[in-house]
Design a protein around this motif. Sequence first.
Motif, PDB file in Angstrom:
ATOM      1  N   MET A   5      -4.556   0.531  -9.572  1.00 55.41           N
ATOM      2  CA  MET A   5      -4.463  -0.418  -9.711  1.00 55.41           C
ATOM      3  C   MET A   5      -2.627  -0.337  -9.433  1.00 55.41           C
ATOM      4  N   PHE A   6      -1.984  -0.927  -9.172  1.00 63.72           N
ATOM      5  CA  PHE A   6      -0.507  -0.702  -9.265  1.00 63.72           C
ATOM      6  C   PHE A   6      -0.109  -1.843 -10.352  1.00 63.72           C
ATOM      7  N   TYR A   7       0.616  -1.109 -10.906  1.00 63.80           N
ATOM      8  CA  TYR A   7       1.550  -1.364 -11.955  1.00 63.80           C
ATOM      9  C   TYR A   7       3.091  -2.194 -11.443  1.00 63.80           C
ATOM     10  N   TRP A   8       3.544  -2.220 -12.727  1.00 64.80           N
ATOM     11  CA  TRP A   8       4.822  -2.467 -12.340  1.00 64.80           C
ATOM     12  C   TRP A   8       6.175  -0.934 -12.101  1.00 64.80           C
ATOM     13  N   TYR A   9       5.689  -0.153 -12.503  1.00 61.83           N
ATOM     14  CA  TYR A   9       6.362   0.661 -12.200  1.00 61.83           C
ATOM     15  C   TYR A   9       6.125   1.127 -11.162  1.00 61.83           C
ATOM     16  N   ASP A  10       4.775   1.564 -10.563  1.00 66.98           N
ATOM     17  CA  ASP A  10       4.334   1.553  -9.682  1.00 66.98           C
ATOM     18  C   ASP A  10       5.355   1.254  -8.412  1.00 66.98           C
ATOM     19  N   TYR A  11       5.329  -0.962  -8.310  1.00 69.02           N
ATOM     20  CA  TYR A  11       6.973  -1.325  -7.657  1.00 69.02           C
ATOM     21  C   TYR A  11       7.201  -0.645  -7.802  1.00 69.02           C
ATOM     22  N   PHE A  12       7.978  -0.698  -9.019  1.00 68.42           N
ATOM     23  CA  PHE A  12       9.718  -0.754  -8.785  1.00 68.42           C
ATOM     24  C   PHE A  12       9.949   1.082  -8.108  1.00 68.42           C
ATOM     25  N   LEU A  13       8.917   1.645  -7.846  1.00 70.18           N
ATOM     26  CA  LEU A  13       9.379   3.210  -7.142  1.00 70.18           C
ATOM     27  C   LEU A  13       9.441   2.818  -5.276  1.00 70.18           C
ATOM     28  N   VAL A  14       8.001   1.912  -5.015  1.00 72.09           N
ATOM     29  CA  VAL A  14       8.867   1.367  -3.323  1.00 72.09           C
ATOM     30  C   VAL A  14       9.193   0.700  -3.652  1.00 72.09           C
ATOM     31  N   PHE A  15       9.567   0.353  -4.398  1.00 74.12           N
ATOM     32  CA  PHE A  15      11.188  -0.606  -3.752  1.00 74.12           C
ATOM     33  C   PHE A  15      12.501  -0.012  -3.979  1.00 74.12           C
ATOM     34  N   PHE A  16      12.794   0.711  -5.087  1.00 70.05           N
ATOM     35  CA  PHE A  16      13.404   2.135  -5.136  1.00 70.05           C
ATOM     36  C   PHE A  16      13.673   2.875  -3.972  1.00 70.05           C
ATOM     37  N   VAL A  17      12.770   2.882  -3.326  1.00 70.26           N
ATOM     38  CA  VAL A  17      12.960   3.890  -1.833  1.00 70.26           C
ATOM     39  C   VAL A  17      13.587   2.645  -1.001  1.00 70.26           C
ATOM     40  N   LEU A  18      13.050   1.399  -0.571  1.00 69.58           N
ATOM     41  CA  LEU A  18      13.566   0.615   0.411  1.00 69.58           C
ATOM     42  C   LEU A  18      14.918   0.111   0.084  1.00 69.58           C
ATOM     43  N   VAL A  19      14.798  -0.272  -1.463  1.00 67.86           N
ATOM     44  CA  VAL A  19      16.246  -0.786  -1.551  1.00 67.86           C
ATOM     45  C   VAL A  19      17.024   0.555  -1.573  1.00 67.86           C
ATOM     46  N   THR A  20      17.229   1.779  -1.461  1.00 69.64           N
ATOM     47  CA  THR A  20      18.219   3.112  -1.482  1.00 69.64           C
ATOM     48  C   THR A  20      18.417   3.085  -0.346  1.00 69.64           C
ATOM     49  N   SER A  21      17.133   2.550   0.639  1.00 66.60           N
ATOM     50  CA  SER A  21      17.090   3.250   2.561  1.00 66.60           C
ATOM     51  C   SER A  21      18.183   2.489   2.971  1.00 66.60           C
TER      52      SER A  21
END
Length: 573
Positions: free
Chosen positions: A1-17
């Motif tokens: 199961m994906f939690y909010w902090y998992d989504y945050f890590l994915v979002f962080f990588v995309l936004v940083t790029s």
Amino acid sequence: MFYWYDYFLVFFVLVTSVLIGIYFGCFGTKQSTVKEYLSGGKQMKIFPIALSVTVSHFSGITLIAVPADVYKYGAFYVFTCLSAVLLVIAAMYVYYPVLFKGDYSSIYEYLEVRFNRKIRLLSSFLYILYENLLLPVVVYTPALALSVVTGINVHLIVLLLCGTCVFYTAVGGLRTVIWTDIFQFVVVMVAFLTVCGEGINSAGGISSVWNKSVSGKRFDIFDFDPNPTKKDSFWICTVGLAVRFLFYICLSQSSVQKYMSLSTLRRCRWSLSLSGLCWCVVNICAVSVGLIIYANYHNCDPVMDKKITKNDQIVAYYVQQVAKKIPGISGLFMAALLSSAISTLSSSLNSLSGVIYHDFVRKFSKKSFTEKTSVTIMKVIVVIEGIWCTSMIFVIQYLGEILPLAIAITGLIDGPSLGLYTLGICFPQVDSTSAFYGTIGGVIFVSAIYFPSIYYKQKQVFVFPAKELRVSGCNVTNHTFYMASKYSNSFHENFTSNSYNVEGLDVIKSTTKLDDFSANQTFFFFRISYAYYCLLGALVTIILGLIVTYIRKCKTKSRADHARPANLPLLVK
């Protein structure tokens, strides 16, 4: 199961790029010239280039498909470290000295100088075809894994992934590609090490992983049988894959463009050496993850237990189990998958934009373009290629396991292309006509092998046997098991058990006789390992090129002899 902090890590990588792309696209030189957009002004550094080539090479295929392949078939992929040594030596002393000596901006510029414009266009077209076949596979790999753990539709994930990558690549050019690659390399290695550490701990330690892998025959890899129809062997993984990787490192424009952004050949050689070392580290990590997964599921295969439907999903499934113990690990690994995929995609999009612009748009345009217009055209090409990549996912998802598919698809193109470059560099007597017919012959030959092979595999005429898969630790209820035959290139069948703990079916094997159907009746070339496609394409191209050269010289000599008056003696030098 994906939690909010998992989504945050994915979002962080995309936004940083994206932010890296915006920085290089809107500040400094703003990538306003063609040279700056494609080669970073030839002022790039050794270490960033080495990391960039490494991370753009292994992509999500290495993170997902290689561990899954090791889990099912054994640790043969570790031999790619030897392949890395061979290809780095060839790159340092055969191919790149020629490119740096001529100060060519691309490999296709060299081909035009060595042969003619027609050869350049042929090679450029083959490269564009190569990338357009491979990139959808590269994107589909992490999208499938992320879909498994989040439940989000795989096509929506592909759209987000491609959209992010297209944006920062189009805005920032090569500098963005390289620096996002470095950031993504760090993410990938952190994820690898975290998953390996927890996996080793849950399996009972390194010795336990080793012992379970040995007992499960995952280290039965020292197979020196030269039979090319096997899925894996020492020769297939060393020689076959070395030739395929040689094309990528030495002759693929996405890699050549990066190495040629260095100022000298000496710097290029240092960067090549570092790339080879980093490549070995990443591949060993990928193999280790496969062995760790096997150690954790050695007595209950998740596919047989119907926890997952495809072997390619096993890494994502395993990460989900690890995530129950370490919060955030699932998001970290998915972020690493996305990082590896968009690094490959961004490098390819950047090089594709340059190749399509220089070799087709500018060549066939009747008017000249300003620097600003040229850069704009290349950005539009990046967007178009991103749309193509997204749409092709609807086809790729039905074509089978990812690792063989990726290597086989690229073998269609990179083998003949490698043969063409080798003819130009190593055989000065070969002219443009001979090289052209040799390359066309190589493409036709490999295609004639590949497409029937795909047909037979889709019809399940023959499959490669997996290593033993245990189910004694599963609570089985009316499960349908996949039965891998002990015969090479054989068939599969279904076996249904009743509701009980499968004590007597500890190791699933087929008991049906091979007499029911023999895959060995299939034509030999259709059964050749996918890893040899590149080698075969290169050899056929070189041999045909030399044969055509010999025939043309014989005809020229014959015409000269007929044109000479009969009473004149031959002149001897």
